[in-house]
Scaffold this active site. Structure first.
Site, short mmCIF file in Angstrom:
data_model
loop_
_atom_site.label_atom_id
_atom_site.label_comp_id
_atom_site.label_asym_id
_atom_site.label_seq_id
_atom_site.Cartn_x
_atom_site.Cartn_y
_atom_site.Cartn_z
N CYS A 320 0.84 -1.20 0.00
CA CYS A 320 0.00 0.00 0.00
C CYS A 320 0.88 1.25 0.00
CB CYS A 320 -0.91 -0.01 1.22
SG CYS A 320 -1.89 1.49 1.43
N TRP A 323 2.30 1.68 -3.40
CA TRP A 323 1.26 2.17 -4.31
C TRP A 323 1.21 3.69 -4.29
CZ3 TRP A 323 -2.98 5.22 -3.25
CH2 TRP A 323 -3.97 5.31 -4.24
N HIS A 324 1.50 4.30 -3.12
CA HIS A 324 1.40 5.75 -3.01
C HIS A 324 2.49 6.47 -3.79
CE1 HIS A 324 -1.52 5.03 0.21
NE2 HIS A 324 -1.84 6.32 0.10
N GLY A 325 3.62 5.86 -3.99
CA GLY A 325 4.65 6.56 -4.74
C GLY A 325 5.95 5.79 -4.81
N PHE A 474 -0.26 10.43 -7.17
CA PHE A 474 -0.30 8.99 -6.96
C PHE A 474 -1.09 8.27 -8.03
CE2 PHE A 474 -0.27 10.60 -2.38
CZ PHE A 474 1.11 10.68 -2.36
#
Length: 474
Positions: A320, A323-325, A474
């Site tokens: 997770c 996924w954000h960056g 994102f």
């Protein structure tokens, strides 16, 4: 086009009036599809064509999966869809991150390696619409939904401009039936949509963008600031990222309402959470539920041993974070959240065997203590999320826990305190829907005046230069 920009206002008004003037349902669908494609092409028309091509491929793969009954071809088609979607995500978002990390790792092993930096334009919202495409193909494969026959309907599911660039992440089984349903104008729904847009506008301009004035200078050079300034900037950043992202979501939900569509809420008063598991059920709900359903449960969830459950939580939240960056800060932030979830999971059975402690924690003072502790823990993870590097994050955390003299906030703190109090009051009124009872007793003329007052106050309190939404990256 930012939702709070004049350009978007003109764009949406043109779409809105044309949409409701059209008497044909099919024409409305094609209008929204064309408007969504144009909306995305305003960022980069080449990437709009990439998005359109990948969406077409997912449509064809799903149709083929439903045609085949044999398990092996269906698995191969699902694998092809996953490889395509995740491959595009990795190429556009992570390729330079992986190359740089490989170069650094080789240097640490005394092996010289010079890798190129690729000139890749990051498509806005790629993380969001990639997850939407994956949930569709996985659900078709598992026969939870049927493959959509109408190409225009499916493309609108992915490209619908209110949620295209920053969510919420929409499930195909929730959105596609709405596309097929004929729309009728409702003043009540229009009123709800307009109110959501104004609330989101206020959150974005009056709170998030103003909090950035406190946050950005501190985190740009955290080593020069004292403990008090770092704590205040960290709390301000928690409010900034919450009001920025939930403000976008409110506007997305409001815009969808004005067009006759319903998008699921993405936030539910997260700062009232009494533990980290509850916080993640209230914060970025569409992402949390997506990761739970398509990653955590397939890994086994909490059905295995305790060790396996802790591993699943750590892996789920680490991914997770990624996924954000494309940054190790985001990976570390995800890992820390996974660690806090694992600690909470381990604490629950230990606490259940101590009735006195359980009763104390569930009392009003105990609940307030748990809410405060959860908020502090979340804020501390945000230090890692916001810092320019892991080294800077470590230095900031050290200064926060070891009293350190240094520079203070560059702006007066009175506005900061008032904003803290306002967000706390809104959470209090939102808890158990206290505001609903108050709002029902407000005369209609006062409701209309409050709309204008909210918009005016947002514009007055907004800084001179509005910032892009945080989650656009994102």
């Amino acid at each position: 086009m930012l939702f709070c920009s004049p350009q978007f206002c003109l764009f949406f008004l043109a779409v809105f009036f044309t949409y409701w003037l059209l008497p044909w349902h099919k024409a409305r669908v094609y209008l929204l599809l064309a408007a969504s494609f144009y909306f995305y092409a305003c960022w980069d028309y080449r990437l709009a064509f990439v998005l359109g091509a990948s969406t077409l491929m997912d449509y064809l793969v799903a149709r083929a999966m439903e045609t085949w009954s044999a398990p092996r071809p269906r698995k191969l088609l699902l694998l092809a869809s996953l490889v395509m979607n995740l491959g595009l995500l990795c190429w556009f978002k992570y390729v330079n991150f992986f190359l740089h990390s490989l170069e650094v790792a080789a240097g640490a092993a005394n092996f010289h390696l010079s890798l190129p930096v690729l000139r890749v334009i990051l498509p806005i919202g790629i993380s969001f619409y990639t997850f939407e495409a994956i949930n569709y193909t996985v659900d078709v494969y598992s026969r939870k939904i049927r493959a959509e026959r109408n190409l225009a309907h499916f493309m609108l599911f992915v490209l619908f401009f209110p949620h295209l660039v920053a969510g919420p992440i929409v499930r195909a089984r929730d959105f596609l039936p709405q596309v097929a349903r004929r729309k009728h104008w409702s003043w009540r729904r229009g009123n709800a949509g307009a109110w959501l847009i104004l609330v989101g506008l206020f959150k974005k301009l009056a709170i998030a963008d103003r909090m950035a004035l406190y946050v950005d200078p501190v985190f740009a050079d955290a080593g020069t600031y004292g403990s008090y300034a770092l704590w205040m900037a960290t709390i301000a950043y928690a409010l900034q990222v919450y009001c920025d992202f939930s403000g976008y979501t409110d506007m997305a939900l409001g815009l969808a309402h004005l067009l006759g569509y319903h998008l699921a809420p993405n936030f539910n008063l997260p700062f009232l959470s009494a533990n980290m598991a509850e916080l993640w059920r209230r914060w970025h709900i569409s992402l949390s539920s997506w990761i739970r359903d398509y990653l955590f449960f397939p890994l086994g969830g909490s059905r295995g041993s305790r060790g396996r459950t802790y591993f699943n939580l750590l892996l789920m939240m680490t991914l997770c974070g990624l996924w954000h960056g494309a940054s190790w800060n985001y990976v570390a932030w995800g890992f820390l959240n996974g660690l806090l979830l694992a600690i909470h999971t381990a604490f629950q059975p230990w606490c259940s065997r101590r009735p006195t402690l359980t009763a104390a924690l569930r009392s009003s003072p105990g609940t307030m203590l748990r809410v405060a502790l959860t908020f502090v823990c979340f804020c501390l993870t945000l230090v890692v999320f916001r810092s320019t590097s892991l080294v800077a994050a470590g230095e900031s955390l050290a200064h926060m826990f070891v009293p350190t003299a240094g520079a203070g906030l560059t702006m007066q703190v009175h506005g900061l305190y008032l904003t803290f109090a306002l967000v706390a009051l809104c959470h209090f009124l939102g808890h158990r829907d206290r505001w609903v009872g108050l709002w029902e007793h407000v005369p209609l003329w006062m409701r209309g005046a409050s709309f204008g007052a909210a918009a005016t106050l947002a514009l007055i309190a907004a800084p001179n230069a509005s910032k892009a939404f945080i989650y656009f990256q994102f």
